[in-house]
Design a protein around this motif. Sequence first.
Motif, mmCIF file in Angstrom:
data_model
loop_
_atom_site.group_PDB
_atom_site.id
_atom_site.type_symbol
_atom_site.label_atom_id
_atom_site.label_comp_id
_atom_site.label_asym_id
_atom_site.label_seq_id
_atom_site.Cartn_x
_atom_site.Cartn_y
_atom_site.Cartn_z
ATOM 1 N N PHE A 137 0.644 -1.085 -0.509
ATOM 2 C CA PHE A 137 0.319 -0.141 -0.251
ATOM 3 C C PHE A 137 1.076 0.579 -0.089
ATOM 4 O O PHE A 137 0.801 2.226 -1.283
ATOM 5 C CB PHE A 137 -0.951 0.248 1.511
ATOM 6 C CG PHE A 137 -1.580 1.180 1.260
ATOM 7 C CD1 PHE A 137 -2.804 1.047 0.370
ATOM 8 C CD2 PHE A 137 -1.777 2.392 2.024
ATOM 9 C CE1 PHE A 137 -4.332 1.915 0.400
ATOM 10 C CE2 PHE A 137 -2.304 3.461 2.014
ATOM 11 C CZ PHE A 137 -3.693 3.217 1.588
ATOM 12 N N GLY A 138 1.709 1.184 0.811
ATOM 13 C CA GLY A 138 2.678 1.840 0.756
ATOM 14 C C GLY A 138 3.203 2.543 -0.467
ATOM 15 O O GLY A 138 3.670 4.004 -1.006
ATOM 16 N N GLN A 139 3.774 1.833 -1.189
ATOM 17 C CA GLN A 139 4.642 1.747 -2.167
ATOM 18 C C GLN A 139 3.194 2.006 -3.344
ATOM 19 O O GLN A 139 4.192 3.138 -4.181
ATOM 20 C CB GLN A 139 4.628 0.518 -2.874
ATOM 21 C CG GLN A 139 6.232 -0.159 -2.208
ATOM 22 C CD GLN A 139 6.676 -1.353 -2.909
ATOM 23 O OE1 GLN A 139 5.963 -2.467 -2.779
ATOM 24 N NE2 GLN A 139 7.962 -1.521 -3.493
ATOM 25 N N LYS A 140 2.314 1.849 -3.364
ATOM 26 C CA LYS A 140 1.100 2.448 -4.266
ATOM 27 C C LYS A 140 0.952 4.078 -3.758
ATOM 28 O O LYS A 140 1.303 5.131 -5.175
ATOM 29 C CB LYS A 140 -0.365 1.603 -3.837
ATOM 30 C CG LYS A 140 -0.152 0.537 -4.569
ATOM 31 C CD LYS A 140 -1.769 -0.354 -4.281
ATOM 32 C CE LYS A 140 -1.325 -2.191 -4.803
ATOM 33 N NZ LYS A 140 -2.437 -2.897 -4.378
ATOM 34 N N GLU A 141 0.675 4.485 -2.841
ATOM 35 C CA GLU A 141 0.931 5.306 -2.202
ATOM 36 C C GLU A 141 1.951 6.611 -3.105
ATOM 37 O O GLU A 141 1.532 7.935 -3.414
ATOM 38 C CB GLU A 141 0.651 6.210 -0.761
ATOM 39 C CG GLU A 141 -0.582 5.486 -0.079
ATOM 40 C CD GLU A 141 -0.455 5.749 1.222
ATOM 41 O OE1 GLU A 141 -1.049 6.327 1.983
ATOM 42 O OE2 GLU A 141 0.257 5.900 2.026
ATOM 43 N N ARG A 142 3.140 5.919 -2.824
ATOM 44 C CA ARG A 142 4.130 6.481 -3.601
ATOM 45 C C ARG A 142 4.363 7.101 -4.826
ATOM 46 O O ARG A 142 4.818 8.400 -4.777
ATOM 47 C CB ARG A 142 5.679 5.962 -2.637
ATOM 48 C CG ARG A 142 7.477 6.753 -2.705
ATOM 49 C CD ARG A 142 8.111 5.910 -2.146
ATOM 50 N NE ARG A 142 8.340 5.069 -2.818
ATOM 51 C CZ ARG A 142 8.586 3.506 -2.066
ATOM 52 N NH1 ARG A 142 8.755 3.835 -0.350
ATOM 53 N NH2 ARG A 142 9.166 2.216 -2.626
ATOM 54 N N LEU A 143 4.024 5.936 -5.216
ATOM 55 C CA LEU A 143 3.695 5.806 -7.232
ATOM 56 C C LEU A 143 2.765 6.876 -7.068
ATOM 57 O O LEU A 143 2.787 7.841 -8.753
ATOM 58 C CB LEU A 143 2.764 4.677 -7.532
ATOM 59 C CG LEU A 143 2.673 4.642 -8.742
ATOM 60 C CD1 LEU A 143 4.690 4.619 -9.409
ATOM 61 C CD2 LEU A 143 2.270 2.852 -9.380
ATOM 62 N N PHE A 144 1.061 7.309 -6.417
ATOM 63 C CA PHE A 144 0.762 8.090 -7.296
ATOM 64 C C PHE A 144 1.279 9.634 -7.065
ATOM 65 O O PHE A 144 1.440 10.447 -7.650
ATOM 66 C CB PHE A 144 -1.016 7.946 -6.043
ATOM 67 C CG PHE A 144 -1.536 9.591 -5.715
ATOM 68 C CD1 PHE A 144 -2.411 9.432 -7.110
ATOM 69 C CD2 PHE A 144 -1.691 10.162 -5.016
ATOM 70 C CE1 PHE A 144 -3.254 10.267 -6.972
ATOM 71 C CE2 PHE A 144 -2.398 11.730 -5.049
ATOM 72 C CZ PHE A 144 -3.471 11.061 -6.566
ATOM 73 N N ASP A 145 2.341 9.555 -5.663
ATOM 74 C CA ASP A 145 2.712 11.289 -5.431
ATOM 75 C C ASP A 145 3.534 11.509 -6.352
ATOM 76 O O ASP A 145 3.804 12.367 -6.922
ATOM 77 C CB ASP A 145 3.471 11.059 -4.183
ATOM 78 C CG ASP A 145 2.257 10.998 -2.325
ATOM 79 O OD1 ASP A 145 1.330 11.386 -2.957
ATOM 80 O OD2 ASP A 145 2.998 10.251 -1.452
ATOM 81 N N ALA A 146 4.499 10.079 -7.121
ATOM 82 C CA ALA A 146 5.160 10.402 -8.243
ATOM 83 C C ALA A 146 4.836 10.431 -9.458
ATOM 84 O O ALA A 146 5.575 11.585 -9.991
ATOM 85 C CB ALA A 146 6.191 9.187 -8.106
#
Length: 279
Positions: free
Chosen positions: A203-212
């Motif tokens: 989930f954290g990686q997906k959040e980071r992907l959205f921010d990127a």
Amino acid sequence: MIEAPEALCLAEQLNRTIKGKRVTDVIVKNTPHRFTFFYGDTDEYEKRLSGKILKRACAHGGMVEIDAEEVRLVYTDGVNLRYYGPEEKLPAKHQLLVGFEDQSCLVASVRMYGGIWCFPTGDFEGSLKPYYESAKYKPQVMTDAFDISYFMGLFKGKEQEKKSIKAFLATEQMIPGLGNGVLQDILYHARIHPRSKVSSLSFGQKERLFDAIKLVLREMYCLGGRNTETDLFGKPGGYIPHLSKATLGSRCLSCGEMILKENYMGGSIYYCPGCQKYE
């Protein structure tokens, strides 16, 4: 191929430059191009556009659409658009030239492949309709409608989990206007390898992907697009990609590892093996 930030820049320039101009001349297929995809009978383009006043231009993903009264003119992501003033020399090759009363012109030329569609408003039919409507009606990636909740919803379904993150982001119009041209830097900022399976992401990686996604596209827009693309007046953008053929073999500014390239899914991927580990 233009991406969402570049399409938005083009639409804004069109609104400042050609909005309100009346069409006097239309030249279609001046230069034959095998992979230029027109809508319907191109002999109808001149009749549809002549005498029309161009109104608002807007971006849909990587497409640019111009309202010409009862007619729509759409340029897809493989089309190069250039505006030429009354005294400027026009190019010898082009696929659609639209001239105005003041002797200025809007010229469209296709590079590898692209669509130039002219059709009555609300009357777009055929095999390309889903592609057009997907780009037009899905939440635009650079707007508030494309929020974290919507983004997380895109991951639902077993078919999505089987895909690599590159396939997920940049194919099947999952996110219109997000293609391979911006994908490399987005994944670099998110610290995710292009081959990583969707099912492996936390989930954290997906959040980071959205921010990127938001970060890279916003920066690209603010700088007028990538330096490998040109705007309505032929000026290159100011965004310099972190990962591209130009940086291949150089050192990552974050970890010092060498930028690598691989062939993948019929194209190329660039990544930093230190920052984007493939597990």
